[in-house]
Scaffold this motif. Structure first.
Motif, PDB file in Angstrom:
ATOM      1  N   ASN A  57       3.415  11.603  45.498  1.00 49.55           N
ATOM      2  CA  ASN A  57       3.697  11.954  44.099  1.00 49.55           C
ATOM      3  C   ASN A  57       3.510  13.454  43.900  1.00 49.55           C
ATOM      4  OD1 ASN A  57       2.324   9.264  44.450  1.00 49.55           O
ATOM      5  ND2 ASN A  57       3.216   8.986  42.427  1.00 49.55           N
ATOM      6  N   THR A  58       4.394  14.025  43.083  1.00 43.45           N
ATOM      7  CA  THR A  58       4.352  15.478  42.866  1.00 43.45           C
ATOM      8  C   THR A  58       4.138  15.824  41.396  1.00 43.45           C
ATOM      9  OG1 THR A  58       6.761  15.524  42.674  1.00 43.45           O
ATOM     10  CG2 THR A  58       5.817  15.943  44.856  1.00 43.45           C
ATOM     11  N   TYR A  59       3.555  17.001  41.183  1.00 37.30           N
ATOM     12  CA  TYR A  59       3.200  17.460  39.846  1.00 37.30           C
ATOM     13  C   TYR A  59       3.445  18.968  39.787  1.00 37.30           C
ATOM     14  CZ  TYR A  59       0.793  13.051  40.304  1.00 37.30           C
ATOM     15  OH  TYR A  59       0.518  11.735  40.546  1.00 37.30           O
ATOM     16  N   TYR A  60       3.908  19.448  38.610  1.00 36.19           N
ATOM     17  CA  TYR A  60       4.250  20.865  38.468  1.00 36.19           C
ATOM     18  C   TYR A  60       3.796  21.411  37.128  1.00 36.19           C
ATOM     19  CZ  TYR A  60       7.458  19.675  42.249  1.00 36.19           C
ATOM     20  OH  TYR A  60       7.984  19.244  43.438  1.00 36.19           O
ATOM     21  N   THR A  61       3.481  22.700  37.133  1.00 37.11           N
ATOM     22  CA  THR A  61       3.293  23.356  35.859  1.00 37.11           C
ATOM     23  C   THR A  61       4.661  23.615  35.239  1.00 37.11           C
ATOM     24  OG1 THR A  61       2.076  25.145  34.765  1.00 37.11           O
ATOM     25  CG2 THR A  61       3.361  25.749  36.700  1.00 37.11           C
ATOM     26  N   GLU A  62       4.706  23.684  33.933  1.00 36.81           N
ATOM     27  CA  GLU A  62       5.999  23.731  33.223  1.00 36.81           C
ATOM     28  C   GLU A  62       6.890  24.886  33.666  1.00 36.81           C
ATOM     29  OE1 GLU A  62       6.585  21.156  31.220  1.00 36.81           O
ATOM     30  OE2 GLU A  62       8.652  21.863  31.008  1.00 36.81           O
ATOM     31  N   SER A  63       6.295  26.026  33.938  1.00 36.80           N
ATOM     32  CA  SER A  63       7.087  27.223  34.209  1.00 36.80           C
ATOM     33  C   SER A  63       7.841  27.190  35.537  1.00 36.80           C
ATOM     34  CB  SER A  63       6.194  28.464  34.174  1.00 36.80           C
ATOM     35  OG  SER A  63       5.208  28.397  35.181  1.00 36.80           O
ATOM     36  N   VAL A  64       7.502  26.239  36.422  1.00 33.57           N
ATOM     37  CA  VAL A  64       8.187  26.180  37.721  1.00 33.57           C
ATOM     38  C   VAL A  64       9.019  24.919  37.886  1.00 33.57           C
ATOM     39  CG1 VAL A  64       6.308  27.547  38.729  1.00 33.57           C
ATOM     40  CG2 VAL A  64       6.362  25.059  39.070  1.00 33.57           C
ATOM     41  N   LYS A  65       8.974  24.032  36.921  1.00 33.03           N
ATOM     42  CA  LYS A  65       9.752  22.793  37.023  1.00 33.03           C
ATOM     43  C   LYS A  65      11.238  23.106  37.157  1.00 33.03           C
ATOM     44  CE  LYS A  65       6.705  19.586  34.578  1.00 33.03           C
ATOM     45  NZ  LYS A  65       6.499  18.770  33.354  1.00 33.03           N
ATOM     46  N   GLY A  66      11.875  22.439  38.099  1.00 36.36           N
ATOM     47  CA  GLY A  66      13.294  22.662  38.330  1.00 36.36           C
ATOM     48  C   GLY A  66      13.584  23.793  39.298  1.00 36.36           C
ATOM     49  N   ARG A  67      12.574  24.623  39.612  1.00 38.52           N
ATOM     50  CA  ARG A  67      12.764  25.740  40.544  1.00 38.52           C
ATOM     51  C   ARG A  67      11.945  25.561  41.823  1.00 38.52           C
ATOM     52  NH1 ARG A  67      11.115  30.741  39.298  1.00 38.52           N
ATOM     53  NH2 ARG A  67       9.409  30.044  37.937  1.00 38.52           N
ATOM     54  N   PHE A  68      10.744  25.003  41.708  1.00 43.60           N
ATOM     55  CA  PHE A  68       9.849  24.823  42.851  1.00 43.60           C
ATOM     56  C   PHE A  68       9.790  23.353  43.235  1.00 43.60           C
ATOM     57  CE2 PHE A  68       6.814  28.702  42.121  1.00 43.60           C
ATOM     58  CZ  PHE A  68       7.913  29.521  42.009  1.00 43.60           C
ATOM     59  N   THR A  69       9.621  23.107  44.537  1.00 42.13           N
ATOM     60  CA  THR A  69       9.456  21.758  45.042  1.00 42.13           C
ATOM     61  C   THR A  69       8.290  21.735  46.014  1.00 42.13           C
ATOM     62  OG1 THR A  69      11.838  21.326  44.845  1.00 42.13           O
ATOM     63  CG2 THR A  69      10.544  19.828  46.225  1.00 42.13           C
ATOM     64  N   VAL A  70       7.333  20.860  45.759  1.00 43.71           N
ATOM     65  CA  VAL A  70       6.194  20.701  46.665  1.00 43.71           C
ATOM     66  C   VAL A  70       6.418  19.430  47.487  1.00 43.71           C
ATOM     67  CG1 VAL A  70       4.809  19.486  44.927  1.00 43.71           C
ATOM     68  CG2 VAL A  70       3.682  20.625  46.846  1.00 43.71           C
ATOM     69  N   SER A  71       6.050  19.502  48.765  1.00 41.66           N
ATOM     70  CA  SER A  71       6.221  18.348  49.647  1.00 41.66           C
ATOM     71  C   SER A  71       5.182  18.410  50.747  1.00 41.66           C
ATOM     72  CB  SER A  71       7.625  18.327  50.235  1.00 41.66           C
ATOM     73  OG  SER A  71       7.852  19.476  51.035  1.00 41.66           O
ATOM     74  N   ARG A  72       5.079  17.320  51.510  1.00 40.05           N
ATOM     75  CA  ARG A  72       4.152  17.338  52.651  1.00 40.05           C
ATOM     76  C   ARG A  72       4.786  16.614  53.815  1.00 40.05           C
ATOM     77  NH1 ARG A  72       5.081  12.530  51.750  1.00 40.05           N
ATOM     78  NH2 ARG A  72       3.524  10.866  51.593  1.00 40.05           N
ATOM     79  N   ASP A  73       4.389  17.042  55.005  1.00 43.18           N
ATOM     80  CA  ASP A  73       4.826  16.411  56.246  1.00 43.18           C
ATOM     81  C   ASP A  73       3.563  15.868  56.908  1.00 43.18           C
ATOM     82  OD1 ASP A  73       5.509  15.830  58.913  1.00 43.18           O
ATOM     83  OD2 ASP A  73       7.120  17.324  58.888  1.00 43.18           O
TER      84      ASP A  73
END
Length: 125
Positions: A57-73
């Protein structure tokens, strides 16, 4: 001893992309929340994004939503932060953090036990 090592920062122009990596070692991370924070000169360290190691599950601060993507391997024990459409206001030192929270996602720095050394991201206009 848990260790986090960030890489991938650099100097880019507005609109460019960068991918940050955070290599985690020294433990098993099931049940952990892995987060990215950033700190600009003269400002407080702020939460950027987080990912639940087990469920993804991923979570973002409002200012980066739609521009940043967090993931893990999981196989590589690495967390990523893909940053697109970068803006000058994204300029900061970016830190990777880990905390043992399986159901909660803290957004304040004091909640995290482990930190990397940080990587500089500079976006020119």
């Amino acid at each position: 001893q848990v260790q986090l090592v960030e890489s991938g920062g650099g100097l880019v122009q507005a609109g460019d992309s960068l991918r940050l990596s955070c290599a985690a070692s020294g433990g098993t991370f099931n049940g952990y929340t892995m987060a990215w924070f950033r700190q600009a000169p003269g400002k407080e360290r702020e939460f950027v994004a987080a990912v639940k190691w087990s469920a993804g599950n991923t979570y973002y601060t409002e200012s980066v939503k739609g521009r940043f993507t967090v993931s893990r391997d999981n196989a590589k024990n690495t967390v990523y932060l893909q940053m697109n459409s970068l803006k000058p206001e994204d300029t900061a030192v970016y830190y990777c953090a880990a905390g043992r929270y399986s159901s909660w996602v803290p957004t304040y720095r004091g909640a995290y036990d482990y930190w990397g050394q940080g990587t500089q991201v500079t976006v020119s206009s």
